[in-house]
Design a protein around this motif. Structure first.
Motif, PDB file in Angstrom:
ATOM      1  N   HIS A 245       5.617   2.586   1.822  1.00 43.38           N
ATOM      2  CA  HIS A 245       4.956   1.358   1.391  1.00 43.38           C
ATOM      3  C   HIS A 245       4.659   0.428   2.553  1.00 43.38           C
ATOM      4  N   LEU A 246       3.392   0.340   2.905  1.00 35.09           N
ATOM      5  CA  LEU A 246       2.960  -0.533   3.990  1.00 35.09           C
ATOM      6  C   LEU A 246       2.609  -1.900   3.411  1.00 35.09           C
ATOM      7  N   ASN A 247       2.989  -2.926   4.155  1.00 32.75           N
ATOM      8  CA  ASN A 247       2.670  -4.280   3.724  1.00 32.75           C
ATOM      9  C   ASN A 247       1.349  -4.705   4.374  1.00 32.75           C
ATOM     10  N   PRO A 248       0.308  -4.939   3.567  1.00 30.94           N
ATOM     11  CA  PRO A 248      -1.008  -5.238   4.145  1.00 30.94           C
ATOM     12  C   PRO A 248      -0.989  -6.453   5.061  1.00 30.94           C
ATOM     13  N   SER A 249      -0.093  -7.415   4.767  1.00 30.35           N
ATOM     14  CA  SER A 249      -0.123  -8.632   5.573  1.00 30.35           C
ATOM     15  C   SER A 249       0.481  -8.417   6.953  1.00 30.35           C
ATOM     16  N   THR A 250       1.272  -7.352   7.130  1.00 29.44           N
ATOM     17  CA  THR A 250       1.816  -7.103   8.464  1.00 29.44           C
ATOM     18  C   THR A 250       0.977  -6.082   9.233  1.00 29.44           C
ATOM     19  N   LEU A 251       0.025  -5.462   8.550  1.00 28.14           N
ATOM     20  CA  LEU A 251      -0.905  -4.573   9.250  1.00 28.14           C
ATOM     21  C   LEU A 251      -1.887  -5.445  10.021  1.00 28.14           C
ATOM     22  N   GLY A 252      -2.304  -4.992  11.181  1.00 31.70           N
ATOM     23  CA  GLY A 252      -3.333  -5.733  11.911  1.00 31.70           C
ATOM     24  C   GLY A 252      -4.658  -5.630  11.167  1.00 31.70           C
ATOM     25  N   SER A 253      -5.565  -6.581  11.456  1.00 35.92           N
ATOM     26  CA  SER A 253      -6.843  -6.555  10.746  1.00 35.92           C
ATOM     27  C   SER A 253      -7.622  -5.285  11.091  1.00 35.92           C
ATOM     28  N   LEU A 254      -7.416  -4.798  12.309  1.00 37.26           N
ATOM     29  CA  LEU A 254      -8.110  -3.576  12.721  1.00 37.26           C
ATOM     30  C   LEU A 254      -7.561  -2.370  11.958  1.00 37.26           C
ATOM     31  N   ASP A 255      -6.224  -2.305  11.824  1.00 31.25           N
ATOM     32  CA  ASP A 255      -5.612  -1.213  11.066  1.00 31.25           C
ATOM     33  C   ASP A 255      -6.102  -1.237   9.625  1.00 31.25           C
ATOM     34  N   ARG A 256      -6.193  -2.444   9.057  1.00 33.37           N
ATOM     35  CA  ARG A 256      -6.660  -2.551   7.672  1.00 33.37           C
ATOM     36  C   ARG A 256      -8.073  -2.004   7.552  1.00 33.37           C
TER      37      ARG A 256
ATOM     38  N   LEU B  66       0.847  -1.182   0.000  1.00 30.79           N
ATOM     39  CA  LEU B  66       0.000   0.000   0.000  1.00 30.79           C
ATOM     40  C   LEU B  66       0.887   1.237   0.000  1.00 30.79           C
ATOM     41  N   ASP B  67       0.741   2.086  -1.011  1.00 29.21           N
ATOM     42  CA  ASP B  67       1.437   3.369  -1.004  1.00 29.21           C
ATOM     43  C   ASP B  67       0.558   4.353  -0.246  1.00 29.21           C
ATOM     44  N   ILE B  68       0.843   4.475   1.049  1.00 24.86           N
ATOM     45  CA  ILE B  68      -0.014   5.272   1.931  1.00 24.86           C
ATOM     46  C   ILE B  68       0.011   6.745   1.533  1.00 24.86           C
ATOM     47  N   LYS B  69       1.071   7.150   0.829  1.00 27.73           N
ATOM     48  CA  LYS B  69       1.180   8.558   0.436  1.00 27.73           C
ATOM     49  C   LYS B  69       0.040   8.973  -0.502  1.00 27.73           C
ATOM     50  N   ARG B  70      -0.443   8.014  -1.279  1.00 21.70           N
ATOM     51  CA  ARG B  70      -1.549   8.335  -2.191  1.00 21.70           C
ATOM     52  C   ARG B  70      -2.757   8.861  -1.435  1.00 21.70           C
ATOM     53  N   GLY B  71      -3.097   8.169  -0.347  1.00 23.07           N
ATOM     54  CA  GLY B  71      -4.249   8.592   0.448  1.00 23.07           C
ATOM     55  C   GLY B  71      -3.984   9.914   1.145  1.00 23.07           C
ATOM     56  N   ILE B  72      -2.757  10.056   1.665  1.00 22.37           N
ATOM     57  CA  ILE B  72      -2.420  11.268   2.408  1.00 22.37           C
ATOM     58  C   ILE B  72      -2.416  12.483   1.481  1.00 22.37           C
ATOM     59  N   SER B  73      -1.766  12.341   0.317  1.00 20.69           N
ATOM     60  CA  SER B  73      -1.670  13.519  -0.557  1.00 20.69           C
ATOM     61  C   SER B  73      -3.028  13.841  -1.171  1.00 20.69           C
ATOM     62  N   ALA B  74      -3.914  12.857  -1.270  1.00 17.64           N
ATOM     63  CA  ALA B  74      -5.265  13.168  -1.753  1.00 17.64           C
ATOM     64  C   ALA B  74      -5.954  14.132  -0.781  1.00 17.64           C
ATOM     65  N   VAL B  75      -5.812  13.879   0.527  1.00 16.14           N
ATOM     66  CA  VAL B  75      -6.435  14.782   1.504  1.00 16.14           C
ATOM     67  C   VAL B  75      -5.759  16.153   1.458  1.00 16.14           C
ATOM     68  N   VAL B  76      -4.430  16.154   1.303  1.00 19.62           N
ATOM     69  CA  VAL B  76      -3.692  17.422   1.211  1.00 19.62           C
ATOM     70  C   VAL B  76      -4.254  18.270   0.067  1.00 19.62           C
ATOM     71  N   GLN B  77      -4.469  17.617  -1.066  1.00 22.98           N
ATOM     72  CA  GLN B  77      -4.949  18.355  -2.237  1.00 22.98           C
ATOM     73  C   GLN B  77      -6.388  18.841  -2.049  1.00 22.98           C
ATOM     74  N   ILE B  78      -7.211  17.982  -1.469  1.00 23.71           N
ATOM     75  CA  ILE B  78      -8.605  18.379  -1.217  1.00 23.71           C
ATOM     76  C   ILE B  78      -8.630  19.592  -0.290  1.00 23.71           C
ATOM     77  N   ALA B  79      -7.828  19.521   0.786  1.00 23.94           N
ATOM     78  CA  ALA B  79      -7.794  20.619   1.765  1.00 23.94           C
ATOM     79  C   ALA B  79      -7.286  21.899   1.113  1.00 23.94           C
ATOM     80  N   ARG B  80      -6.299  21.755   0.227  1.00 27.97           N
ATOM     81  CA  ARG B  80      -5.717  22.924  -0.434  1.00 27.97           C
ATOM     82  C   ARG B  80      -6.768  23.622  -1.297  1.00 27.97           C
ATOM     83  N   VAL B  81      -7.534  22.834  -2.048  1.00 25.09           N
ATOM     84  CA  VAL B  81      -8.584  23.415  -2.885  1.00 25.09           C
ATOM     85  C   VAL B  81      -9.603  24.156  -2.023  1.00 25.09           C
ATOM     86  N   HIS B  82     -10.026  23.500  -0.936  1.00 24.21           N
ATOM     87  CA  HIS B  82     -11.044  24.117  -0.082  1.00 24.21           C
ATOM     88  C   HIS B  82     -10.513  25.391   0.572  1.00 24.21           C
ATOM     89  N   ALA B  83      -9.245  25.357   1.042  1.00 19.79           N
ATOM     90  CA  ALA B  83      -8.673  26.534   1.699  1.00 19.79           C
ATOM     91  C   ALA B  83      -8.546  27.684   0.700  1.00 19.79           C
TER      92      ALA B  83
END
Lengths: 616, 222
Positions: free
Chosen positions: A580-591, A504-521
């Motif tokens: 890059h997070l490995n889904p198999s090492t994330l806990g089921s709750l984190d997933r 999982l490329d966690i940056k994709r999710g994070i930068s999506a919020v960054v961009q949304i917030a930037r547009v709104h601001a």
């Protein structure tokens, strides 16, 4: 009752939310269930039809679609059909078996009982992601245990009552009071209010060197209306501010504007050795790049410690940005010592996540220089300084920007006028690259030098940008494009088209919020930088609903926190931190929580695309 | 002939079953009342071997109704013998259980659906269930057990017709694997009855796909 139904019981007991049920309820649960079979390719639920039961996949898998788009893929142990049950409305989704699938079904009345009597079940199936994200963050971070760094407020540094006097006493009397108390500063009070400060340095510079008569009232040589700080301010931030401004004494006010005490740079020594403030004070003593680089090596350990102490990602981002600022400033000072003073007024600028104070351990450097309009950008000093600082930051672990958005690039090392010209370019050639360049202006923070140059520049471009529908439409399109994954399926990351990824490329999710917030601001013409503050501004101005803003802030915090935890762990193992997070090492709750966060981002993007004009 | 005249014809539950309507061959499976039933026995011959437990689960409207699942241990007249190894049922565990004669009325009653209608008995290799229960009925009431039967083993053979398959390919576990059904850890009469019921649903799904129409009783009945 029927121990013979143990197979079904044990299966349910192994999967959330049923794993939270007491044994007696689990024993009875199977007797309320029926089993159903769906052949690969067959429709289990059709959009528009009423659904009167909850489905649990016993084996096989189903795809949930909203007609065209894949919404989720559910494998063994997963549930579906709940939204229609909770909303008491026809289901909005088609559910299709993608494998031969055996389903456990629980009828509505019994589901209602479970929801009513068992809190974890209700939270699990909460109609919105909000409650689940809230509780997830609550579990991940327990601020009451909090970090020593964030527990230490300025109030904790106050020791003795400050020595005070009236501003009408003579300079001699003031100096005598200071000598008797053995202090290096005096607060001047009038009618219970602070009106000035006198320090040893003032006595030297404004009295002795200026040959002012010691009989004059102290009012004439004090620093009037001194910079003050609130007692509840974070010690770290205040001390960074003091070193940045070269102030050694800072009066502290309580919530009623009464003087609570005085904080001095020597108060630092009483902080715990692990406090990041130490890094900053140690930096002050470094005279070469090697020393700075050596201290930079402590940053991952500080972040790791903050993660262990359950500090929030927002707080850790602030600390990391402050430390990076301190490293940068020291590198600039060392370069200036070698190159001589700058030929004109200028300012070093942090861009991107550093500007928003959302720094993680991985990531390249984005920076720039803004020069005064009377400066000659072709003077070799600028380039030499930029190269030294950028090389220094690289040695400190911040890779060079692959897109070359750095002060070493002459394009990003120009006068304020040149920057304004650059900003205007997108309106003449509105193309993706130009838009990306325009976005740089919105995540920009002065770090060292003449900060007014940058503040004025940003004030202008934020105002201009907020009025440009074309730019807003481009930025909206950009913010809506980079969609996070749907969720997880069998230990893989599930993407839009149903394909799976290993990491999982966690940056994709994070930068999506960054961009949304930037547009709104920007729509709200707000100059604030941090993503969560931008979302709060958008909410306050009615650009964004309170629910949407809270959801996005929580989703952003969760993704950022899990990234920091991942990176701190990598640093501890001697690996280079990445996204890059490995889904198999994330806990089921984190997933599961991450999936909620992705859904929040996706629905915010959906909102953008349906409600705002955009250029794709 | 003389026996029939002397004894009252099928009293009690068996008479009720006789009186219940037989489902028509063209009834869609989704509208049928079915019972998946499994017997644990000491062997295959009702004259020499014993029933150790009976398990069943109703199938209705294309669903296995777990709430209706029943499991009745049965006390054998003789020793359990070697089959205890297979079933995990020991003499001691069965010593306090009722006899087959005592549980038979409940079993037969489970075969009568509302209407009343005769429920379809679903079993894997149904000869064990029909011969043991038939013999018990004859002994108790002097009449045979007459219910419509679906044998999932026969259905599977028909589904596999034309494709080469090994001898063990129609065993319950092998059939379930073929239809993507989960493996069950334990075996007991009721677990196997549920396993058989699930297999039946899976077989109907395949049949429906092949026929291009809803499956009716005539398509699967033995």
């Amino acid at each position: 009752m029927e121990v013979e139904l143990a197979e079904v019981r044990d299966f349910l007991a192994a999967h959330p939310p049923f794993d939270s049920l007491p044994g007696t309820v689990l024993d009875e649960l199977p007797t309320r269930c029926t089993l159903r079979y769906a052949r690969r390719g067959s429709l289990v639920l059709r959009a528009g039809l009423t659904n009167d039961r909850l489905f649990v996949v016993r084996s096989g898998a189903v795809d949930i679609t909203d007609g065209t788009r894949l919404v989720d893929r559910v494998g063994a142990g997963g549930c579906f059909g709940m939204s229609a049950l909770i909303e008491k409305a026809p289901t909005r989704y088609d559910v299709t078996a993608i494998e031969d699938t055996l389903l456990i079904t629980i009828p509505q009345p019994y589901v209602d009982d479970l929801l009513e009597q068992h809190e974890p079940v209700a939270v699990h199936f909460a109609a919105t992601h909000r409650e689940r994200l809230r509780s997830a963050l609550g579990q991940l971070q327990q601020p009451q245990r909090g970090s020593a760094v964030f527990r230490t407020s300025v109030r904790d540094l106050l020791r003795v009552t400050p020595v005070t006097a009236s501003p009408d006493v003579s300079i001699t009397e003031a100096a005598r009071a200071m000598a008797e108390a053995g202090v290096s500063s005096l607060l001047l009070m009038e009618h219970g209010r602070l009106v000035g400060i006198l320090t040893d340095r003032d006595l030297r510079r404004r009295v002795l060197a200026a040959e002012v008569s010691p009989d004059r009232p102290v009012r004439e040589v004090m620093t009037p209306d001194p910079v003050t700080v609130r007692a509840d301010a974070l010690a770290l931030e205040v001390l960074l501010e003091m070193t940045g401004r070269n102030i050694h004494h800072l009066p502290v006010l309580d919530e009623h504007d009464a003087v609570a005490g005085l904080v001095t740079t020597t108060d630092l020594v009483r902080l715990e050795r692990s406090n990041p403030v130490y890094l900053v004070t140690d930096l002050e003593r470094q005279t070469d790049v090697e020393g700075v680089v050596r201290l930079a090596g402590r940053v991952p350990r500080i972040v790791d410690q903050l993660v262990q102490e359950d500090a929030t990602a927002a707080d850790i981002g602030r600390v990391t940005a402050a430390l990076t600022d301190a490293l940068t400033v020291r590198l600039i000072q060392i370069a200036e010592a070698e190159l001589g003073p700058a030929p004109a007024s200028w300012c070093w600028v942090a861009l991107g996540s550093a500007a928003r104070e959302e720094l993680a351990l991985a990531g390249d450097q984005d920076n720039a220089m803004v020069l005064a309009d009377d400066a000659d950008p072709s003077h070799p000093w600028w380039g030499m300084l930029a190269e030294r600082v950028v090389a220094g930051l690289e040695a400190c672990g911040r890779e060079r920007c692959p897109g070359d958005v750095m002060a070493t690039n002459p394009r990003w090392r120009t006068t304020a006028r040149g920057w304004r010209r650059e900003f205007g370019r997108w309106s003449h050639e509105p193309e993706p690259d130009a838009v990306l360049a325009a976005a740089i202006f919105y995540d920009m923070r002065p770090v060292h030098g003449d900060t007014a140059l940058v503040t004025a520049l940003r004030d202008d471009v934020v105002a201009l940008g907020s009025r440009s529908e074309l730019l807003l439409a481009y930025l909206t399109g950009q913010a809506a494009r980079q969609r996070p994954p749907i969720g997880f399926f069998r230990g893989f990351v599930l993407e839009d088209a149903g394909e799976h990824r290993d990491t999982l490329d966690i940056k994709r999710g994070i930068s999506a919020v960054v961009q949304i917030a930037r547009v709104h601001a920007l729509r709200a013409a707000s100059p604030v930088l941090p993503t969560s503050e931008r979302l709060a501004v958008a909410r306050a101005r009615g650009v964004l609903s309170a629910e949407a803003a809270t959801d996005l802030i929580d989703a952003f915090e969760l993704m950022s926190y899990l990234r920091l935890r991942h990176q701190a762990e990598q640093a501890r193992q001697g690996l280079t931190p990445d996204n890059h997070l490995n889904p198999s090492t994330l806990g089921s709750l984190d997933r599961r929580h991450l999936r909620d966060a992705f859904q929040v981002v996706r629905s915010a993007q959906h909102w953008l695309t349906t409600r705002l004009p955009q250029v794709p | 002939m003389r026996d029939l005249l002397r004894r009252p014809a099928s009293p009690g539950p068996l008479a009720d079953l006789e009186a219940a309507a037989e489902p028509a061959r063209d009834t869609p499976v989704a509208e049928l009342e079915l019972v998946a039933l499994d017997l644990e026995t000491t062997g295959l011959d009702p004259r020499r071997h014993e029933v150790l437990s009976v398990g069943w689960v109703p199938v209705r409207g294309g669903e296995v109704v777990l709430g209706g699942a029943r499991h009745l241990p049965v006390r054998p007249r003789g020793n359990v013998g070697d089959s205890a190894v297979v079933h995990g049922l020991t003499d001691d565990a069965l010593a306090s259980a009722p006899t087959l004669e005592e549980v038979l009325p409940e079993v037969v009653t489970a075969l009568i659906g509302p209407g009343p209608v005769r429920r379809v008995l679903v079993a894997h290799f149904s000869r064990v269930e029909t011969t043991f229960l038939g013999a018990a009925c004859r002994e108790a009431w002097g009449a045979p057990l007459r219910v419509p039967v679906v044998d999932t083993l026969e259905v599977e053979r028909r589904l596999l017709r034309g494709t080469p398959h090994a001898a063990g390919a129609v065993r319950l576990d092998a059939c379930r694997v073929r239809h993507g059904l989960p493996r069950y850890r334990a075996h007991s009469a009721v677990v196997d009855a549920i396993a058989c019921a699930e297999l039946f649903l899976a077989q109907c799904a395949v049949l429906e796909e092949r026929l291009g129409r809803p499956v009716v009783l005539g398509d699967v009945r033995s």
